[in-house]
Scaffold this motif. Structure first.
Motif, PDB file in Angstrom:
ATOM      1  N   UNK A   1     -25.603  21.541  -0.899  1.00  0.00           N
ATOM      2  CA  UNK A   1     -24.987  20.390  -0.253  1.00  0.00           C
ATOM      3  C   UNK A   1     -23.568  20.745   0.181  1.00  0.00           C
ATOM      4  N   UNK A   2     -23.199  20.317   1.389  1.00  0.00           N
ATOM      5  CA  UNK A   2     -21.877  20.624   1.924  1.00  0.00           C
ATOM      6  C   UNK A   2     -20.789  19.846   1.204  1.00  0.00           C
ATOM      7  N   UNK A   3     -19.639  20.500   0.992  1.00  0.00           N
ATOM      8  CA  UNK A   3     -18.478  19.843   0.393  1.00  0.00           C
ATOM      9  C   UNK A   3     -17.776  19.018   1.474  1.00  0.00           C
ATOM     10  N   UNK A   4     -17.352  17.827   1.109  1.00  0.00           N
ATOM     11  CA  UNK A   4     -16.572  17.013   2.042  1.00  0.00           C
ATOM     12  C   UNK A   4     -15.134  17.518   2.058  1.00  0.00           C
ATOM     13  N   UNK A   5     -14.528  17.521   3.231  1.00  0.00           N
ATOM     14  CA  UNK A   5     -13.122  17.901   3.328  1.00  0.00           C
ATOM     15  C   UNK A   5     -12.264  16.757   2.783  1.00  0.00           C
ATOM     16  N   UNK A   6     -10.994  17.041   2.521  1.00  0.00           N
ATOM     17  CA  UNK A   6     -10.069  15.991   2.086  1.00  0.00           C
ATOM     18  C   UNK A   6      -9.999  14.867   3.115  1.00  0.00           C
ATOM     19  N   UNK A   7      -9.988  15.226   4.382  1.00  0.00           N
ATOM     20  CA  UNK A   7      -9.913  14.218   5.428  1.00  0.00           C
ATOM     21  C   UNK A   7     -11.165  13.343   5.417  1.00  0.00           C
ATOM     22  N   UNK A   8     -12.319  13.949   5.273  1.00  0.00           N
ATOM     23  CA  UNK A   8     -13.566  13.174   5.219  1.00  0.00           C
ATOM     24  C   UNK A   8     -13.571  12.231   4.020  1.00  0.00           C
ATOM     25  N   UNK A   9     -13.130  12.734   2.853  1.00  0.00           N
ATOM     26  CA  UNK A   9     -13.041  11.872   1.661  1.00  0.00           C
ATOM     27  C   UNK A   9     -12.089  10.710   1.901  1.00  0.00           C
ATOM     28  N   UNK A  10     -10.965  11.005   2.552  1.00  0.00           N
ATOM     29  CA  UNK A  10      -9.971   9.970   2.820  1.00  0.00           C
ATOM     30  C   UNK A  10     -10.540   8.901   3.753  1.00  0.00           C
ATOM     31  N   UNK A  11     -11.275   9.331   4.770  1.00  0.00           N
ATOM     32  CA  UNK A  11     -11.839   8.370   5.715  1.00  0.00           C
ATOM     33  C   UNK A  11     -12.907   7.500   5.056  1.00  0.00           C
ATOM     34  N   UNK A  12     -13.643   8.061   4.108  1.00  0.00           N
ATOM     35  CA  UNK A  12     -14.603   7.262   3.340  1.00  0.00           C
ATOM     36  C   UNK A  12     -13.848   6.202   2.539  1.00  0.00           C
ATOM     37  N   UNK A  13     -12.757   6.613   1.902  1.00  0.00           N
ATOM     38  CA  UNK A  13     -11.960   5.669   1.101  1.00  0.00           C
ATOM     39  C   UNK A  13     -11.353   4.576   1.985  1.00  0.00           C
ATOM     40  N   UNK A  14     -10.944   4.930   3.183  1.00  0.00           N
ATOM     41  CA  UNK A  14     -10.411   3.950   4.133  1.00  0.00           C
ATOM     42  C   UNK A  14     -11.476   2.891   4.411  1.00  0.00           C
ATOM     43  N   UNK A  15     -12.674   3.345   4.718  1.00  0.00           N
ATOM     44  CA  UNK A  15     -13.769   2.427   5.036  1.00  0.00           C
ATOM     45  C   UNK A  15     -14.156   1.580   3.814  1.00  0.00           C
ATOM     46  N   UNK A  16     -14.229   2.206   2.640  1.00  0.00           N
ATOM     47  CA  UNK A  16     -14.575   1.476   1.408  1.00  0.00           C
ATOM     48  C   UNK A  16     -13.587   0.356   1.099  1.00  0.00           C
ATOM     49  N   UNK A  17     -12.358   0.509   1.579  1.00  0.00           N
ATOM     50  CA  UNK A  17     -11.325  -0.494   1.321  1.00  0.00           C
ATOM     51  C   UNK A  17     -11.164  -1.483   2.474  1.00  0.00           C
ATOM     52  N   UNK A  18     -12.138  -1.492   3.370  1.00  0.00           N
ATOM     53  CA  UNK A  18     -12.180  -2.517   4.408  1.00  0.00           C
ATOM     54  C   UNK A  18     -11.352  -2.252   5.647  1.00  0.00           C
ATOM     55  N   UNK A  19     -10.868  -1.038   5.813  1.00  0.00           N
ATOM     56  CA  UNK A  19     -10.110  -0.710   7.018  1.00  0.00           C
ATOM     57  C   UNK A  19     -11.052  -0.116   8.063  1.00  0.00           C
ATOM     58  N   UNK A  20     -10.801  -0.444   9.329  1.00  0.00           N
ATOM     59  CA  UNK A  20     -11.590   0.125  10.414  1.00  0.00           C
ATOM     60  C   UNK A  20     -11.165   1.571  10.646  1.00  0.00           C
ATOM     61  N   UNK A  21     -12.134   2.386  11.076  1.00  0.00           N
ATOM     62  CA  UNK A  21     -11.806   3.743  11.490  1.00  0.00           C
ATOM     63  C   UNK A  21     -11.109   3.673  12.841  1.00  0.00           C
ATOM     64  N   UNK A  22      -9.983   4.374  12.953  1.00  0.00           N
ATOM     65  CA  UNK A  22      -9.365   4.587  14.260  1.00  0.00           C
ATOM     66  C   UNK A  22      -8.908   6.038  14.321  1.00  0.00           C
ATOM     67  N   UNK A  23      -8.848   6.557  15.520  1.00  0.00           N
ATOM     68  CA  UNK A  23      -8.375   7.932  15.717  1.00  0.00           C
ATOM     69  C   UNK A  23      -6.916   8.061  15.245  1.00  0.00           C
ATOM     70  N   UNK A  24      -6.140   6.994  15.396  1.00  0.00           N
ATOM     71  CA  UNK A  24      -4.747   7.024  14.962  1.00  0.00           C
ATOM     72  C   UNK A  24      -4.661   7.169  13.443  1.00  0.00           C
ATOM     73  N   UNK A  25      -5.485   6.433  12.720  1.00  0.00           N
ATOM     74  CA  UNK A  25      -5.487   6.546  11.255  1.00  0.00           C
ATOM     75  C   UNK A  25      -5.954   7.936  10.828  1.00  0.00           C
ATOM     76  N   UNK A  26      -6.972   8.448  11.489  1.00  0.00           N
ATOM     77  CA  UNK A  26      -7.439   9.795  11.162  1.00  0.00           C
ATOM     78  C   UNK A  26      -6.334  10.815  11.405  1.00  0.00           C
ATOM     79  N   UNK A  27      -5.635  10.696  12.506  1.00  0.00           N
ATOM     80  CA  UNK A  27      -4.562  11.628  12.844  1.00  0.00           C
ATOM     81  C   UNK A  27      -3.411  11.516  11.844  1.00  0.00           C
ATOM     82  N   UNK A  28      -3.079  10.297  11.429  1.00  0.00           N
ATOM     83  CA  UNK A  28      -2.036  10.087  10.425  1.00  0.00           C
ATOM     84  C   UNK A  28      -2.401  10.802   9.127  1.00  0.00           C
ATOM     85  N   UNK A  29      -3.612  10.587   8.654  1.00  0.00           N
ATOM     86  CA  UNK A  29      -4.048  11.217   7.397  1.00  0.00           C
ATOM     87  C   UNK A  29      -4.103  12.737   7.535  1.00  0.00           C
ATOM     88  N   UNK A  30      -4.615  13.213   8.666  1.00  0.00           N
ATOM     89  CA  UNK A  30      -4.699  14.656   8.891  1.00  0.00           C
ATOM     90  C   UNK A  30      -3.306  15.285   8.893  1.00  0.00           C
TER      91      UNK A  30
END
Length: 145
Positions: A1-30
Motif C-alpha cells: 500500500x502506498x504511503x500518503x505524503x504529508x500534504x495528502x494527510x493534511x488535506x484529509x484532515x482539512x476535509x475531516x474538519x469540514x473545510x472545503x478543498x481549495x488550491x489556495x489551501x493546498x498551496x498554503x500547506x505545501x
C-alpha cells in the motif's frame, strides 16, 4: 500500500474538519511543509499572493488560525510576532521545540516536562501548556563567528 505524503494527510484532515478543498489551501500547506520552520503570516501571504494575485491578507491569516485550531499548523510568538509552521509530527502528536531566534529553524524535543510541573501543582487542573526553548542554531552561531 502506498504511503500518503504529508500534504495528502493534511488535506484529509482539512476535509475531516469540514473545510472545503481549495488550491489556495493546498498551496498554503505545501509552502509550510517545504519551509519546515516558523514563518510569519506576511511571508505566507507574499508567497501565496505571487501564485494567486489579489488574495487577501485576512484570508491567509484566517486560514492559518483555523488550521492551528485543528492541529495542522503550530503557532508561536517569536520576537513579538506570531509565526506559523506545519505540524512537524506526521501524526500531529504532542511535542515541543527548540526554535532558532535568527532563522526560525526548529528542532523537535522528545520529552515533555509536564510530569515535573504536575507534581508541584497538586490540586490544580492544568488545561494546556506550551514549552519552547529559544536560542541560535548551529548555522546561525557559525555566522556570528
Amino acid at each position: 500500500m502506498e504511503q500518503m505524503t504529508l500534504l495528502e494527510k493534511a488535506l484529509v484532515k482539512v476535509k475531516e474538519n469540514g473545510f472545503k478543498y481549495t488550491k489556495k489551501r493546498e498551496t498554503l500547506l505545501d509552502y509550510l511543509i517545504k519551509r519546515n520552520r516558523y514563518v510569519s503570516a506576511r511571508e505566507v501571504y507574499d508567497y501565496l499572493n505571487e501564485q494567486f494575485p489579489g488574495l487577501s491578507y485576512d484570508t491567509v491569516y484566517r486560514n492559518l488560525r483555523e488550521f492551528c485550531e485543528i492541529g495542522l499548523i503550530e503557532d508561536t510568538e517569536l520576537q513579538g510576532e506570531m509565526k506559523f509552521r506545519f505540524s512537524c509530527s506526521g501524526n500531529f502528536e504532542h511535542h515541543h521545540h527548540f526554535i532558532c531566534t535568527v532563522c526560525g529553524k526548529t528542532k523537535e524535543i522528545y520529552m515533555c516536562p509536564m510530569n515535573f510541573f504536575e507534581e508541584q501543582l497538586s490540586g490544580c487542573e492544568i488545561e494546556g501548556h506550551r514549552f519552547e526553548l529559544y536560542g541560535r542554531c548551529e548555522n546561525c552561531q557559525k555566522l556570528n563567528e
